[in-house]
Write an enzyme that holds these catalytic residues in place. Structure first.
Site, short mmCIF file in Angstrom:
data_model
loop_
_atom_site.label_atom_id
_atom_site.label_comp_id
_atom_site.label_asym_id
_atom_site.label_seq_id
_atom_site.Cartn_x
_atom_site.Cartn_y
_atom_site.Cartn_z
N GLU A 1 1.04 -1.13 -0.29
CA GLU A 1 0.27 -0.08 0.09
C GLU A 1 1.17 1.37 0.07
O GLU A 1 1.59 1.79 0.93
CB GLU A 1 -0.90 -0.31 1.26
CG GLU A 1 -1.85 1.33 1.07
CD GLU A 1 -2.61 1.18 2.43
OE1 GLU A 1 -3.37 -0.23 2.68
OE2 GLU A 1 -3.61 2.35 2.35
N HIS B 1 -2.39 9.43 -0.88
CA HIS B 1 -2.05 7.97 -1.43
C HIS B 1 -2.56 8.34 -3.00
O HIS B 1 -2.02 8.03 -3.37
CB HIS B 1 -3.55 8.28 -0.97
CG HIS B 1 -3.88 7.07 -0.16
ND1 HIS B 1 -3.59 6.08 -0.37
CD2 HIS B 1 -3.64 7.31 1.61
CE1 HIS B 1 -3.73 5.40 0.50
NE2 HIS B 1 -3.88 5.62 1.83
N LYS C 1 -8.00 -0.53 11.33
CA LYS C 1 -7.48 -0.67 10.46
C LYS C 1 -5.89 0.26 9.62
O LYS C 1 -4.93 -0.65 9.82
CB LYS C 1 -7.84 -0.53 8.85
CG LYS C 1 -7.93 -0.87 7.31
CD LYS C 1 -6.78 -0.71 7.08
CE LYS C 1 -6.40 -1.34 5.19
NZ LYS C 1 -5.41 -0.17 4.40
N ASP D 1 3.61 -13.90 12.43
CA ASP D 1 1.79 -14.29 11.37
C ASP D 1 0.90 -13.63 11.71
O ASP D 1 0.38 -12.88 12.33
CB ASP D 1 2.13 -15.55 12.42
CG ASP D 1 0.48 -16.02 12.15
OD1 ASP D 1 -0.21 -15.56 11.39
OD2 ASP D 1 -0.15 -17.07 12.50
#
Ligand code: NAD
Length: 425
Positions: free
Chosen positions: A85, A377, A263, A279
């Site tokens: 990302e 972004h 998130k 993990d």
């Protein structure tokens, strides 16, 4: 004491790949073979991939970048992050820069313990069964520790016992939690082995039937915390502090917003977890289960105004990270990334990862409360859109710039721009 090196590498993003690697080598004290590994075309040799998973055919590349500017518990550290990302690594570095002068991040870890659950079914007297299990803690300790003498030698092993009686549609179930200090290992295999070994004994003591034997990913015996203060001057003044507090409050009262808030935190945490061979799913599951463990789904971080009018941020979440075990010691890139972090134990490691989560969250909140998330972004995103539309080489930057200029970062527009550029050649 060795001289403290700075993680503040101004203009890191403007350096060439080789210059960036030189800076990382110098800061983290890497060997040339580590740099060669980072430069290698094959980050994971196929024979290793084939041993890590079944039916392997290749390995999947994800960009690996370095977050700069972090000071965690008085130590400057460069943080490797693996993520596809755009903006994530720049955002973490930016947030860390803005709290450097006020001391950076301060962290703690509640313990290095993991929980494994053993489900016993078929008891007509579940409360008596619970009592029988609790009576035999010393024997349980012996069985568990007998499974992992290495862990015990390192100072870890069985720590405590909890037994719960849970009503269910098919009758009461007796759930035993064994609490194990897994030290620098994430500990899933370690505690699963203990649970499997112990289960038949618990069934025979209680007269019940043992069923599931597996760790809980709600690793709330391994809570990592980080806090930082962002001086109002460093972030643009009181208005921005207030705007960020309003933004944070939104997550406190609304699970729809809290999910996105969390998130953003995991953008940072999962990227470090992936870079170090940890993990990521275990950590994600633990974070979200912890966020939902009160009366509603809540944000993992909180923001307040200090008496001086600065912004104080803090975060707490379970982090089942390991420095040994799983892929951490097997994946050559994970080994280099752990060297870059230079951590001595999982307590230090967890503190850095929690700090990255908070930094990431601060950056997202600030962008959302001011210019909006898209501005940051879009630059890299426009390049991705250009590549997906078929742009190659120098065309990529040209197409991305044109998409940004038009304010239309879309695949169909990118295809038109690619065609226009080529027709002019
Ligand atoms: P592991 O069994 O590979 O390594 C842990 C062992 O290493 C310990 O039991 C100990 O014997 C030894 N050890 C050596 N040095 C140590 C040190 N300094 N501190 C602690 N132990 C040390 O790995 P693990 O951490 O038990 O399990 C992690 C793996 O389990 C991950 O690959 C994870 O994906 C997988 N897993 C996860 C889940 C889940 O999250 N639900 C379930 C099953 C398996």
């Amino acid at each position: 004491m060795s001289e403290q090196k700075s993680s503040r590498i101004g203009g890191f993003y403007k350096l060439s790949r080789e210059e960036r690697l030189d800076a990382v080598k110098d800061m983290a004290g890497l060997a040339q073979e580590d740099i060669d590994r980072l430069l290698s075309k094959e980050s994971l040799p196929f024979d290793l991939a084939d041993r890590l998973v079944e039916n392997a055919v290749s390995s999947f590349g994800v960009p690996l970048g370095i977050a700069t500017n972090l000071t965690v518990d008085e130590r400057d550290v460069l943080v490797p992050m693996a993520t596809e990302e755009s903006s994530v690594i720049a955002a973490a570095s930016n947030a860390a820069r803005q709290c450097r002068d006020s001391g950076g991040f301060h962290t703690s870890l509640s313990a290095t313990e993991m929980i494994a659950q053993i489900q016993i079914l078929g008891l007509s007297d579940p409360w008596a069964g619970r009592a029988k299990i609790l009576e035999r803690k010393a024997e349980i300790e012996e069985i568990c520790n007998g499974c992992d003498p290495m862990l015990v030698k390192l100072g870890g092993g069985f720590r405590d016992l909890e037994v719960r009686v849970l009503p269910s549609a098919s009758g009461a179930m007796v759930i035993t939690h064994i609490i194990v200090d897994t030290k620098d290992a994430m500990g899933a295999n370690a505690v699963n082995t203990m649970a499997e070994r112990l289960a038949p004994t618990l069934a025979s003591w209680t007269g019940g039937r043992h069923h599931l034997r597996i760790l809980s990913n709600l690793a709330d015996r391994r809570l990592a915390r980080a806090r930082a203060v962002w001086p109002k001057e460093a972030i643009g003044g009181t208005e921005i502090v207030d705007a960020m507090l309003d933004a944070a409050e939104f997550a406190e009262v609304d699970p729809y917003r809290a999910a996105t808030h969390n998130k953003g935190i995991m953008n940072g945490i999962s990227a470090v977890a992936l870079a170090t061979g940890n993990d990521t799913r275990a950590i994600e599951a633990g974070a979200h289960a912890y966020a939902a463990s009160s009366d509603a789904y809540r944000p993992l971080s909180h923001y307040e105004k200090t008496a001086d009018g600065d912004l104080a941020g803090s975060i707490e979440l379970p982090l089942s990270l390991g420095l040994v075990g799983g892929a951490t010691k097997v994946h050559p890139m994970a080994q280099v990334c752990l060297k870059i972090l230079g951590v001595q134990n999982v307590v230090e490691f967890s503190g850095i990862v929690a700090a990255v989560g908070l930094a990431q969250n601060f950056a997202a909140l600030k962008a959302l409360a001011t210019v909006g998330i898209q501005k940051g972004h879009m630059t890299l995103h426009a390049q991705n859109v250009a590549i997906a539309a078929g742009a190659v080489g120098e065309e990529i930057a040209e197409v991305a710039a044109e998409l940004a200029r038009r304010g239309e970062v879309r695949g169909d527009v990118a295809e038109t721009v690619v065609a226009e550029i080529r027709s002019k050649k």
